[in-house]
Write an enzyme that holds these catalytic residues in place. Sequence first.
Site, short mmCIF file in Angstrom:
data_model
loop_
_atom_site.label_atom_id
_atom_site.label_comp_id
_atom_site.label_asym_id
_atom_site.label_seq_id
_atom_site.Cartn_x
_atom_site.Cartn_y
_atom_site.Cartn_z
CB THR A 45 -49.52 -33.29 117.76
OG1 THR A 45 -49.99 -31.95 118.02
CG2 THR A 45 -48.34 -33.59 118.68
CB SER A 100 -48.83 -26.78 126.83
OG SER A 100 -48.37 -25.86 125.86
CE1 TYR A 116 -53.86 -27.56 124.63
CE2 TYR A 116 -51.93 -26.16 124.90
CZ TYR A 116 -52.49 -27.41 124.69
OH TYR A 116 -51.67 -28.50 124.55
CE LYS A 156 -52.78 -28.93 127.90
NZ LYS A 156 -52.73 -30.37 128.14
#
Length: 323
Positions: A242, A181, A207, A211
């Site tokens: 998404t 990401s 996150y 990543k």
Amino acid sequence: MQLPRLVDAAFDRLVVPGYSRLGYAARRAGWQALRPGSLEGRTVLVTGASGGLGAATARGLAALGARVELVVRDRGRGDQAADALRAEHPGAAVGVAVCDVSSLADVRRYAAEVRDREAAVHGLVHNAGVMPPERTETAEGHELALATHVLGPFLLTRELRPVLRAGASPTSPSRVVFVSSGGMYTASLPTDDPEFRAGTYSGGAAYARTKRMQVVLAELLADDLASDGIVVHSMHPGWADTPGVASSMPAFRRVTGPLLRTDEQGADTAVWLQAAAEAGHSTGVFWHDRAPRPTHYLPRGAETPQARAALWTLCVDATGETA
């Protein structure tokens, strides 16, 4: 016409033009189309493939002739994704396998199953992702984002090494791709507290941290697997609309909605990395929109050798793999 390099780099640094559908449209004008059938005879496994970027990646691979296995946690959702793929690409070779990538035991089970039934695997896409709203541990005691994005993919890659090696040839290496990401630019490599036990837990921070770890891990695995004819890359999809963004980042989606990419646009580079000749001639590179990108914007942000070694040790110790 290809976007001038300086303009492309400016798009990348300014984020909004580069990560949005605007950047995709501008860059796509200069791309060569992938050859139809370029993945015929190749088997590619895609984790987190029941929806979003994973399902779009599987569709893109199948369109190029690959035999694709959707690796999912939920059999029902996986079957639905497979049915939708076959409807879009009649005759596509698509299978569904259940594996919770955050569970090291389940990863070992699934990898053993693949080794037993497949003579060779040619590609692996690590797409499964989570953004936990609160700190959660797996049954094995690992923070969920770390287990899903780092430990599980590390173990799966190492456990599939024999069949990935069998799928490689001198002119066509097997390929492992981490879907990272752009958020990783906001995080440094966590070495003191990789399990995020200290401080105030944030799903977004967890996150971004993991990543970042994926990008470094891809570089480390690239060195580890080079002698087996296996290349390893990482990429980021930009801002894609998404289901994960809709559920985990609703405010972000409301603000950026008109600029968000489609799933197919976000998945394009992951598909390209499995099929394009250029991606087979290098390893350990971070990509976005079919071009190599810097892993840091400031030189002082680069990881030290000690930090990189600590990440490798974490993965080895947590999974029980040999160094």
